[in-house]
Write a protein that holds these residues in place. Sequence first.
Motif, PDB file in Angstrom:
ATOM      1  N   THR A  90       0.815  -1.220   0.000  1.00  0.00           N
ATOM      2  CA  THR A  90       0.000   0.000   0.000  1.00  0.00           C
ATOM      3  C   THR A  90       0.849   1.272   0.000  1.00  0.00           C
ATOM      4  O   THR A  90       0.307   2.379   0.056  1.00  0.00           O
ATOM      5  CB  THR A  90      -0.957   0.019   1.204  1.00  0.00           C
TER       6      THR A  90
ATOM      7  N   HIS B  49      -5.565   0.433   0.615  1.00  0.00           N
ATOM      8  CA  HIS B  49      -5.338   0.380  -0.825  1.00  0.00           C
ATOM      9  C   HIS B  49      -6.012   1.603  -1.449  1.00  0.00           C
ATOM     10  O   HIS B  49      -7.119   1.989  -1.044  1.00  0.00           O
ATOM     11  CB  HIS B  49      -5.948  -0.897  -1.410  1.00  0.00           C
TER      12      HIS B  49
ATOM     13  N   GLU C 132      -5.308   5.227  -7.732  1.00  0.00           N
ATOM     14  CA  GLU C 132      -4.380   4.199  -8.202  1.00  0.00           C
ATOM     15  C   GLU C 132      -4.024   4.417  -9.672  1.00  0.00           C
ATOM     16  O   GLU C 132      -2.884   4.154 -10.079  1.00  0.00           O
ATOM     17  CB  GLU C 132      -4.953   2.803  -7.995  1.00  0.00           C
TER      18      GLU C 132
ATOM     19  N   VAL D 294      -5.959  -1.125 -13.636  1.00  0.00           N
ATOM     20  CA  VAL D 294      -6.371  -0.730 -12.283  1.00  0.00           C
ATOM     21  C   VAL D 294      -7.790  -1.214 -11.993  1.00  0.00           C
ATOM     22  O   VAL D 294      -8.083  -1.698 -10.895  1.00  0.00           O
ATOM     23  CB  VAL D 294      -6.258   0.795 -12.105  1.00  0.00           C
TER      24      VAL D 294
ATOM     25  N   GLN E 190      -8.544  -3.718  -8.903  1.00  0.00           N
ATOM     26  CA  GLN E 190      -9.471  -3.326  -7.829  1.00  0.00           C
ATOM     27  C   GLN E 190     -10.566  -4.374  -7.645  1.00  0.00           C
ATOM     28  O   GLN E 190     -10.950  -4.698  -6.521  1.00  0.00           O
ATOM     29  CB  GLN E 190     -10.077  -1.959  -8.151  1.00  0.00           C
TER      30      GLN E 190
ATOM     31  N   VAL F 254      -0.116  -2.115  -4.728  1.00  0.00           N
ATOM     32  CA  VAL F 254       0.137  -1.147  -5.793  1.00  0.00           C
ATOM     33  C   VAL F 254       1.402  -1.520  -6.558  1.00  0.00           C
ATOM     34  O   VAL F 254       1.471  -1.363  -7.783  1.00  0.00           O
ATOM     35  CB  VAL F 254       0.253   0.271  -5.204  1.00  0.00           C
TER      36      VAL F 254
ATOM     37  N   THR G   3       0.471  -3.972  -9.097  1.00  0.00           N
ATOM     38  CA  THR G   3      -0.259  -3.313 -10.182  1.00  0.00           C
ATOM     39  C   THR G   3       0.708  -2.703 -11.192  1.00  0.00           C
ATOM     40  O   THR G   3       0.566  -2.867 -12.405  1.00  0.00           O
ATOM     41  CB  THR G   3      -1.174  -2.201  -9.627  1.00  0.00           C
TER      42      THR G   3
END
Length: 304
Positions: A58, A209, A215, A235, A239, A253, A256
């Motif tokens: 995070t 998050h 994000e 993203v 999510q 993240v 991601t």
Amino acid sequence: MEATAAQHGAASLEVASVDEVGDRIASTGYVCDDELATVVFLAMRMQRPLLLEGEPGTGKTALAEALAESFDLPLVRLQCYEGIDASQALYDWDFPRQILHLRALEAVAGTTDVEEAEKSLFDERFLLARPVLSALRQAPAVLLVDEVDRADDEFEAFLLEVLSTYQVSIPEIGTVAAATPPLVVLTSNRTRELHDALKRRCLYHWIEHPGLEREVRILRSRAPELSDQLAEQVVTVVQQLRSDAGLLKPPGVAETIDWAKALHLLGSQELDLAKAAATLGALVKYREDDERVRKALDRMLAGQ
């Protein structure tokens, strides 16, 4: 003898406003919301440690790195682990060099008595500064105590003592005190509860998050080479996986960003099932999660 950080060129670390903190952090590419900027501002002005808890990935560690970069401060990192003790965080003596020093003295027989030889062994030149001592001596600095929840109770008690006074005592040398307290950032993935005494010493912030919009901003900041469509699709899928897929370890993240970069390297301008499945090693780290994500991707991308 007292050794202070002022001997090492200390400077004050001052911020005028929450907006200044937010702008400085943003200049490094770290996307910081107002609440986080506020608690960082308060930690700096009140000279209190900042305890960040949250799920892995995070941005807790990245915040400490961004603070060091944005304020042009040295970053001193103490990585915690099971069994770490005070000597591994504070200081040690360079035994090989001490032995060589003794041999050198023996080679010059009769020039130094035993007492003087013993005292010379604990000269500062043989002192190995570990992260906590190093941060106190490099005032001001950012001291990152990473994953403090992995350490045990005794180490927490040691940290509490140091963070209460920002000084340590070395019997052979004296007291080392930070003229300017370091900006201390402690991170925890909450694998166990930290003691109340340590939490009371700190300002606390839970990092969630990020939401979808934030994000996407983080991803665009860290990977500007991505197409807008790919960034938003990646993203959106991540999510949904965090909230609906029941994963053992939901992607953070960092995952991601890695996944999006992997897709870009394969030439993707938008998310497609074949390349998404081929790059899952950047997103999930457990076989069970891999299977769940593949099934979820089939459903999500088939419904587009």
